[in-house]
Every structure is written in structure tokens, then in C-alpha cells.
Enzyme design. Structure first.
Site, PDB file in Angstrom:
ATOM      1  N   HIS A   1     -19.557   5.590  86.497  1.00 49.49           N
ATOM      2  CA  HIS A   1     -19.897   5.915  85.304  1.00 49.49           C
ATOM      3  C   HIS A   1     -19.392   5.026  84.012  1.00 49.49           C
ATOM      4  O   HIS A   1     -19.824   5.114  82.890  1.00 49.49           O
ATOM      5  CB  HIS A   1     -19.155   7.500  84.962  1.00 49.49           C
ATOM      6  CG  HIS A   1     -17.952   7.520  84.822  1.00 49.49           C
ATOM      7  ND1 HIS A   1     -17.025   7.823  85.865  1.00 49.49           N
ATOM      8  CD2 HIS A   1     -17.095   7.026  83.617  1.00 49.49           C
ATOM      9  CE1 HIS A   1     -15.865   8.268  85.312  1.00 49.49           C
ATOM     10  NE2 HIS A   1     -15.735   7.672  84.269  1.00 49.49           N
TER      11      HIS A   1
ATOM     12  N   ASP B   1     -23.371  17.674  89.535  1.00 53.35           N
ATOM     13  CA  ASP B   1     -23.338  18.277  91.049  1.00 53.35           C
ATOM     14  C   ASP B   1     -23.171  17.210  91.858  1.00 53.35           C
ATOM     15  O   ASP B   1     -22.194  16.479  92.174  1.00 53.35           O
ATOM     16  CB  ASP B   1     -24.575  18.900  91.385  1.00 53.35           C
ATOM     17  CG  ASP B   1     -24.780  20.199  90.349  1.00 53.35           C
ATOM     18  OD1 ASP B   1     -23.509  20.575  89.797  1.00 53.35           O
ATOM     19  OD2 ASP B   1     -25.640  20.913  90.271  1.00 53.35           O
TER      20      ASP B   1
ATOM     21  N   SER C   1     -10.187   6.336  84.578  1.00 53.00           N
ATOM     22  CA  SER C   1     -11.428   6.554  85.509  1.00 53.00           C
ATOM     23  C   SER C   1     -11.801   5.268  86.051  1.00 53.00           C
ATOM     24  O   SER C   1     -11.382   4.299  85.412  1.00 53.00           O
ATOM     25  CB  SER C   1     -12.726   6.760  84.587  1.00 53.00           C
ATOM     26  OG  SER C   1     -12.460   8.230  84.059  1.00 53.00           O
TER      27      SER C   1
END
Length: 372
Positions: A164, A229, A305
Site C-alpha cells: 500500500h 479481506d 507501515s
């Protein structure tokens, strides 16, 4: 059904090997991993680079949600592990892969959000100061991405990070084409650029030295999953630098079950955005796990992250202690636990399949990727 049987074998093939002597040490399991090889590569249209960079990703699907999800089919797994490669000139390719079991392998194997979250009670993070720490292993393996995330050196020219940080699930983020990786270096008082540091010229502070990225690999499981998910299961990417970084790197390894981790605990360091310019180290217990994810409550902020999650265990073959990256810190999850919201920080586990894929991206040779 044959394809599903093969998949189940792939998912369950890893076999732990525990030490046999009476002086037990937390020991790296021995894995024989599958082989993942490219089958075909297609040229794609150049991306637009129009997505806003996000320093974290959230998902409402927690441990029970993932555990109750049906196993993907063999064809779905192949699709998830296919990948896009973005080059520095803006060109883009898509590579389809095949998954193989060699006969010699034997025992192988958008949610709620709130500001300033991801800190649980007392802030247990440690800012790392001083070149004697920052420039030495393992802290020296942590690097900063120009998109704002963290990455970890995993080879002479490769950096592991979160997908991401490069791609939002639909499009590549702004700045991904000219992506750079920052290495903390001493900033000398006299402005000298020399490599030798003497007593008369000690570093006053640290600064980043940037290296351009040559190409980036992102699995299709992230792109197709769009960060929800199944997508969070594939929130990882590998960056290849234009030149070697000349630092000691940390090897990747297959993630053992949480119960086999030393103290059930993980470690990672990152550039949390609430402490600009600081490398922040933390460790904490794993609270839960699925096949693809580790759930924990390590204190963290956006910017961390992409940090490599690692543990230190005994390497029986080499008779020494060794740190390996077993996961990639992804972000934050709000989970509905029987009607009560609970939040976790989540790391993507390096499974045997992911190990085989990432290792092939690094080595370009599956023969060097048979031992996880």
C-alpha cells in the site's frame, strides 16, 4: 478437486523441526518450500500515478473473519501470486506464475478510523539515537521510502515494504514512478563528504541519503483485493535499487507459528510520522494469528507501515543466533468482536508461498529458494 488437493498440500506442507537436545533454544524451523516460476509476461499500459499515498491501511475483517473464510482454490492462489512490475521509466508488466512441488521436497512445505490510534496504553516505543546504534545491525536495515513508509534491506539491492506504500489497490500512488529509498547517514559538522569520521569531525546529526528504485514488484492479490479481506493478506512489495547499498541486510524467513516465537514476541523498527527523523523500535506479544496475518498491539503510528517484522532464533545448521524477517507491518484493523469493537495492528506473515515468490524476485533462481 486435484487442484484443491494440491493447494491444501501447499498450505500445510511446512514441517517444523525442533531441537532434540535438553538445552532447548527457540530454533528456526526447517522448511522445504514450493517453487514459483514466471510462465508469461504481458506489457500493460503505463499507469497514471494518481492515487494519494496512504501510510496505513484499515480493514474490518479480523482473525475470526479470516479463519472462517474458505480456502482459495489453486487457480485463485496462482492469480494472487501473479504480479505487476513497475519500472523507473514508467512501463508496467504483468507476470503470470506457476506453482510447483518438486519431488525432492519431501517434508516441504474500509473500517472505522480515529486519529492518533495504534498506541495501546503506555507508549512503549523507543527512539533510536546515535550513529553507534543507527548505523549498526539490525537498526541499519531500516530505510525510509519517499512515499512516507518504511522498508527493510533484504539483499544487496532489494528492499521489502508494504504494497500500500506503492499502490492503493486500484492505482499506483503519486511518486511511485520516481520512488527513492533513504538511508540514514552521519551529517558531519565540517560539511565533509568523506567516508572516514575522525574525532575532529564527529557527526552533528543524521541525514538521509537517497537511492532511486529501478523496479517494483507488487502481487496481484493486493491489486485485485483492493486492500480488503484477502487483499491485506498480500500487502507486501519488493523494491530493486539502481545500485547496491553496501550495508548488512536481514534475510527473510518463513514465519513460524506464534507459539514457537521466542516469548511469543515480535520486533520491528520504523519511521513513525509522529517522531520525524527518528527511527523507532518496538516489540510486543502476538495476540492472534491466521495463516497469512499476525495480530498484535505493538505501539505504532503511520509511517511505520512496511517495516520488517523480525525475530531472533537459533540457526541449528550454522550453530548461531540469527535474525530473520518473518512479516511486513501493514497497518491497523478495527475488529467487531461479538459486537464490541477491538483494534489490532496487523503484519503480513511470510508464508512458504510468499517466501518462494519474494526469494525468486531477489535471486532470479528457484534453486536458491528451496530452504525457507
Amino acid at each position: 478437486m486435484a487442484g484443491l488437493s494440491t493447494l491444501i498440500f501447499l498450505l500445510c506442507a511446512a514441517k517444523d523441526v525442533l531441537p532434540s537436545n535438553s538445552h532447548w533454544k527457540p530454533t528456526w524451523p526447517s522448511y522445504r518450500v514450493p517453487v514459483i516460476l514466471p510462465r508469461s509476461t504481458l506489457n500493460l499500459d503505463k499507469p497514471q500515478f494518481d492515487a494519494e499515498a496512504k501510510l496505513e491501511v484499515v480493514s474490518p475483517c479480523g482473525p475470526e473473519c479470516h479463519k472462517s473464510s474458505p480456502l482459495p482454490t489453486y487457480e485463485e492462489v496462482k492469480n494472487y501470486l501473479s504480479y505487476e512490475t513497475l519500472y523507473a521509466n514508467g512501463s508496467l508488466t504483468e507476470t503470470e506464475v506457476g506453482i510447483y512441488i518438486l519431488s525432492s521436497s519431501g517434508d516441504g512445505s474500509q473500517g472505522k478510523s480515529r486519529t492518533k490510534r495504534q498506541i495501546y496504553g503506555y507508549d512503549s516505543r523507543f527512539s533510536i539515537f546515535g550513529k553507534d546504534f543507527l548505523l549498526n545491525y539490525p537498526f541499519s536495515t531500516s530505510v525510509k521510502l519517499s512515499t512516507g513508509c518504511t522498508g527493510t534491506l533484504v539483499a544487496e539491492k532489494h528492499v521489502l515494504t508494504a504494497a500500500h506504500c506503492i499502490h492503493d489497490g486500484k492505482s499506483y500512488v503519486k511518486g511511485a514512478q520516481k520512488l527513492r529509498v533513504g538511508f540514514l547517514k552521519p551529517k558531519l559538522k565540517d560539511g565533509s563528504k568523506g567516508a572516514n569520521i575522525t574525532n575532529s569531525s564527529m557527526p552533528e546529526k543524521m541525514k538521509f541519503q537517497w537511492i532511486r528504485v529501478k523496479r517494483t514488484h507488487v502481487p496481484k492479490g493486493w491489486i485485485k483485493g483492493n486492500a480488503n479481506d484477502i487483499g491485506m493478506d498480500y500487502d507486501y512489495a519488493l523494491l530493486e535499487l539502481k545500485k547496491p547499498h553496501k550495508r548488512k541486510f536481514m534475510k527473510i524467513g518463513v514465519s513460524p507459528p506464534a507459539r514457537h516465537l521466542p516469548g511469543g514476541r515480535i520486533h520491528f523498527s520504523g519511521y513513525d510520522n509522529d517522531r520525524p527523523g527518528n527511527l523507532v523500535y518496538r516489540f510486543c506479544d502476538v495476540k492472534d494469528e491466521t495463516y497469512d496475518l499476525l495480530y498484535q498491539q505493538c505501539d505504532a503510528q503511520p509511517g511505520a507501515s512496511g517495516s520488517g517484522v523480525y525475530v531472533r532464533m537459533w540457526k541449528r545448521q550454522n550453530h548461531k543466533w540469527e535474525r530473520k524477517i518473518i512479516g511486513i507491518f501493514s497497518g491497523h484493523q478495527w475488529v467487531d468482536m461479538n459486537g464490541t469493537p477491538q483494534d489490532f495492528n496487523v503484519a503480513v506473515r511470510i508464508t512458504p508461498l510468499k517466501y518462494a515468490q519474494i526469494c525468486y524476485w531477489i535471486k532470479g533462481n528457484y534453486l536458491d529458494c528451496r530452504e525457507g
